[in-house]
Design a protein around this motif. Structure first.
Motif, PDB file in Angstrom:
ATOM      1  N   SER A  75       0.837  -1.169  -0.039  1.00  0.00           N
ATOM      2  CA  SER A  75      -0.060   0.087  -0.116  1.00  0.00           C
ATOM      3  C   SER A  75       0.917   1.317   0.106  1.00  0.00           C
ATOM      4  O   SER A  75       1.798   1.317   0.829  1.00  0.00           O
ATOM      5  CB  SER A  75      -1.189   0.117   1.141  1.00  0.00           C
ATOM      6  OG  SER A  75      -0.261   0.268   2.324  1.00  0.00           O
ATOM      7  N   MET A  76       0.475   2.261  -0.641  1.00  0.00           N
ATOM      8  CA  MET A  76       1.144   3.572  -0.705  1.00  0.00           C
ATOM      9  C   MET A  76       1.437   4.220   0.632  1.00  0.00           C
ATOM     10  O   MET A  76       2.374   4.754   0.742  1.00  0.00           O
ATOM     11  CB  MET A  76       0.416   4.518  -1.753  1.00  0.00           C
ATOM     12  CG  MET A  76       1.142   5.912  -1.941  1.00  0.00           C
ATOM     13  SD  MET A  76       2.931   5.560  -2.604  1.00  0.00           S
ATOM     14  CE  MET A  76       2.425   4.847  -4.033  1.00  0.00           C
ATOM     15  N   GLY A  96       1.848  -3.403   6.051  1.00  0.00           N
ATOM     16  CA  GLY A  96       1.371  -3.418   4.731  1.00  0.00           C
ATOM     17  C   GLY A  96       2.317  -3.537   3.578  1.00  0.00           C
ATOM     18  O   GLY A  96       2.244  -2.845   2.412  1.00  0.00           O
ATOM     19  N   THR A  97       3.715  -4.042   3.879  1.00  0.00           N
ATOM     20  CA  THR A  97       4.740  -3.890   2.662  1.00  0.00           C
ATOM     21  C   THR A  97       5.468  -5.238   2.691  1.00  0.00           C
ATOM     22  O   THR A  97       5.612  -5.837   3.884  1.00  0.00           O
ATOM     23  CB  THR A  97       5.877  -2.955   3.014  1.00  0.00           C
ATOM     24  OG1 THR A  97       5.120  -1.667   3.294  1.00  0.00           O
ATOM     25  CG2 THR A  97       6.545  -2.854   1.868  1.00  0.00           C
ATOM     26  N   GLU A  98       5.651  -5.702   1.598  1.00  0.00           N
ATOM     27  CA  GLU A  98       6.411  -6.946   1.441  1.00  0.00           C
ATOM     28  C   GLU A  98       7.916  -6.880   2.025  1.00  0.00           C
ATOM     29  O   GLU A  98       8.426  -5.774   1.786  1.00  0.00           O
ATOM     30  CB  GLU A  98       6.585  -7.526  -0.006  1.00  0.00           C
ATOM     31  CG  GLU A  98       5.206  -7.865  -0.636  1.00  0.00           C
ATOM     32  CD  GLU A  98       5.389  -8.431  -1.999  1.00  0.00           C
ATOM     33  OE1 GLU A  98       6.734  -8.423  -2.436  1.00  0.00           O
ATOM     34  OE2 GLU A  98       4.358  -8.521  -2.920  1.00  0.00           O
ATOM     35  N   PRO A  99       8.513  -7.920   2.898  1.00  0.00           N
ATOM     36  CA  PRO A  99       9.644  -7.705   3.477  1.00  0.00           C
ATOM     37  C   PRO A  99      10.828  -7.191   2.546  1.00  0.00           C
ATOM     38  O   PRO A  99      11.565  -6.438   2.858  1.00  0.00           O
ATOM     39  CB  PRO A  99      10.152  -9.172   3.821  1.00  0.00           C
ATOM     40  CG  PRO A  99       8.753  -9.816   4.182  1.00  0.00           C
ATOM     41  CD  PRO A  99       8.002  -9.063   3.011  1.00  0.00           C
ATOM     42  N   ALA A 100      10.995  -7.780   1.195  1.00  0.00           N
ATOM     43  CA  ALA A 100      12.177  -7.166   0.201  1.00  0.00           C
ATOM     44  C   ALA A 100      11.688  -5.717  -0.049  1.00  0.00           C
ATOM     45  O   ALA A 100      12.926  -5.110  -0.099  1.00  0.00           O
ATOM     46  CB  ALA A 100      11.904  -8.056  -1.018  1.00  0.00           C
ATOM     47  N   LEU A 101      10.716  -5.300  -0.423  1.00  0.00           N
ATOM     48  CA  LEU A 101      10.526  -3.922  -0.401  1.00  0.00           C
ATOM     49  C   LEU A 101      10.861  -2.997   0.729  1.00  0.00           C
ATOM     50  O   LEU A 101      11.305  -1.930   0.721  1.00  0.00           O
ATOM     51  CB  LEU A 101       9.134  -3.477  -1.090  1.00  0.00           C
ATOM     52  CG  LEU A 101       8.806  -2.278  -1.353  1.00  0.00           C
ATOM     53  CD1 LEU A 101       9.745  -1.547  -2.435  1.00  0.00           C
ATOM     54  CD2 LEU A 101       7.418  -1.913  -1.988  1.00  0.00           C
ATOM     55  N   ALA A 102      10.243  -3.547   1.819  1.00  0.00           N
ATOM     56  CA  ALA A 102      10.587  -2.761   3.199  1.00  0.00           C
ATOM     57  C   ALA A 102      12.089  -2.611   3.552  1.00  0.00           C
ATOM     58  O   ALA A 102      12.532  -1.624   3.719  1.00  0.00           O
ATOM     59  CB  ALA A 102       9.918  -3.579   4.228  1.00  0.00           C
ATOM     60  N   SER A 103      12.731  -3.669   3.416  1.00  0.00           N
ATOM     61  CA  SER A 103      14.317  -3.616   3.479  1.00  0.00           C
ATOM     62  C   SER A 103      14.871  -2.500   2.196  1.00  0.00           C
ATOM     63  O   SER A 103      15.688  -1.775   2.726  1.00  0.00           O
ATOM     64  CB  SER A 103      14.890  -5.031   3.262  1.00  0.00           C
ATOM     65  OG  SER A 103      14.899  -5.491   2.052  1.00  0.00           O
ATOM     66  N   ILE A 104      14.375  -2.537   1.168  1.00  0.00           N
ATOM     67  CA  ILE A 104      15.109  -1.605   0.201  1.00  0.00           C
ATOM     68  C   ILE A 104      14.752  -0.177   0.516  1.00  0.00           C
ATOM     69  O   ILE A 104      15.510   0.704   0.365  1.00  0.00           O
ATOM     70  CB  ILE A 104      14.542  -1.997  -1.186  1.00  0.00           C
ATOM     71  CG1 ILE A 104      15.175  -3.201  -1.484  1.00  0.00           C
ATOM     72  CG2 ILE A 104      14.819  -0.900  -2.021  1.00  0.00           C
ATOM     73  CD1 ILE A 104      14.592  -3.932  -2.976  1.00  0.00           C
ATOM     74  N   ILE A 105      13.490  -0.077   1.045  1.00  0.00           N
ATOM     75  CA  ILE A 105      13.207   1.380   1.530  1.00  0.00           C
ATOM     76  C   ILE A 105      13.867   1.731   2.621  1.00  0.00           C
ATOM     77  O   ILE A 105      14.647   2.906   2.710  1.00  0.00           O
ATOM     78  CB  ILE A 105      11.558   1.365   1.708  1.00  0.00           C
ATOM     79  CG1 ILE A 105      10.826   1.040   0.308  1.00  0.00           C
ATOM     80  CG2 ILE A 105      11.376   2.874   2.395  1.00  0.00           C
ATOM     81  CD1 ILE A 105       9.351   1.052   0.604  1.00  0.00           C
TER      82      ILE A 105
END
Length: 297
Positions: free
Chosen positions: A5-6, A239-248
């Motif tokens: 989610s945004m 509300g975020t996938e772990p891979a995307l969360a770690s990159i952010i």
């Protein structure tokens, strides 16, 4: 699979911004109070700031066994956190650079995949490539003006990054079955106590004038970096996938350089910023999955 989610993505970026801007405040606070007293006080401020968060987000039935496991595991991870945060603070005060410290510390995102070696796991090719690019970046950041050796502060910070890696691995191993925010509170208490003990042993000076000089860094690092940012991380990762969360979250290193420039007027020079860009690229590359793994026959 989680939907990205945004709102969650924006919350995680806010977390990275808060953590990144903590680096210049850490440098100011450490210079005012000393590494151990600054860390001691800021972690206990963080403990106080987490209490209302626990009352809101972790209202749960009393479970003595779970509470004992949470406190014990958190205290153990707090010992590792103490070593990691102490080396980071000492390295930063040696280099007097918030931006450089932020990028070198961020290398723990590259180191974590390599811990799989000790668990007999295959290391992805992206991790190898990311590590190579990050090492080249570290060279440009650390070997300034033809210098032939790492600065002492760079080596201390790099050792700190290894302990941040150990901290991540320890949390992965010991945090299962615990209450996450109470777990964090326990490790912050453990870390704060150890910092206070070492401050007394090393006889770091302390007094009202010194605390007053470090008030703003203490409040920012205690309340914003610990209480607010940790809460945002918990909410954002839901509300975020772990891979995307770690990159952010690894963009924290970029914001440490921005914070150093805005708050401390730091300038790493063209060579330094090129190195930062390469290190950031290596961190991102190590988190991606570009090449398909061969299927087991």
């Amino acid at each position: 699979m989680k939907k990205n989610s945004m709102t969650s993505i924006l919350i995680l970026f806010l977390t990275a911004i808060i953590w990144g801007f903590a680096f210049p405040f850490q440098l100011q606070g450490g210079n005012a109070l000393g590494a151990f007293w600054f860390n001691c006080i800021r972690y206990f401020i963080g403990v106080v700031s987490l209490i209302p968060v626990i009352l809101i987000f972790e209202r749960e039935p009393h479970d003595t066994a779970k509470l004992r496991r949470t406190v014990g595991s958190g205290a153990l991870c707090g010992v590792i956190l103490f070593v990691a945060t102490t080396l980071q603070q000492l390295g930063m005060q040696a280099t007097q650079s918030a931006g450089k410290t932020g990028f070198i510390t961020g290398l723990y995102m590259v180191f974590v995949p390599f811990c799989g070696v000790f668990m007999h796991r295959r290391i992805r090719i992206e991790a190898w490539l990311g590590a190579l690019v990050a090492v080249v970046g570290l060279y440009f950041v650390s070997f300034q003006s033809g210098s032939a050796a790492f600065q002492v502060g760079d080596l201390i910070t790099l050792c700190g990054a290894l302990f941040w890696t150990a901290h991540i691995v320890a949390i992965d191993k010991f945090a299962d079955g615990t209450s996450p925010i109470k777990f964090s509170l326990s490790q912050f208490v453990s870390c704060g106590i150890l910092c206070g003990i070492f401050a007394l042993i090393l006889r770091e000076p302390i007094g009202f004038d010194l605390i007053r000089a470090g008030t703003v860094p203490l409040l920012y690092c205690g309340i914003m970096s610990v209480g607010v940012a940790y809460t945002c991380q918990v909410i954002g990762q839901r509300g975020t996938e772990p891979a995307l969360a770690s990159i952010i979250l690894c963009t924290e290193s970029v914001f440490s350089a921005v914070g150093g420039w805005l708050i401390l007027k730091e300038n790493l020079g063209l060579r330094g910023y090129l190195g930062c860009a390469l290190m950031f690229a290596g961190i991102i590359l190590s988190q991606l999955k570009i090449f398909k793994a061969k299927e087991a026959k």
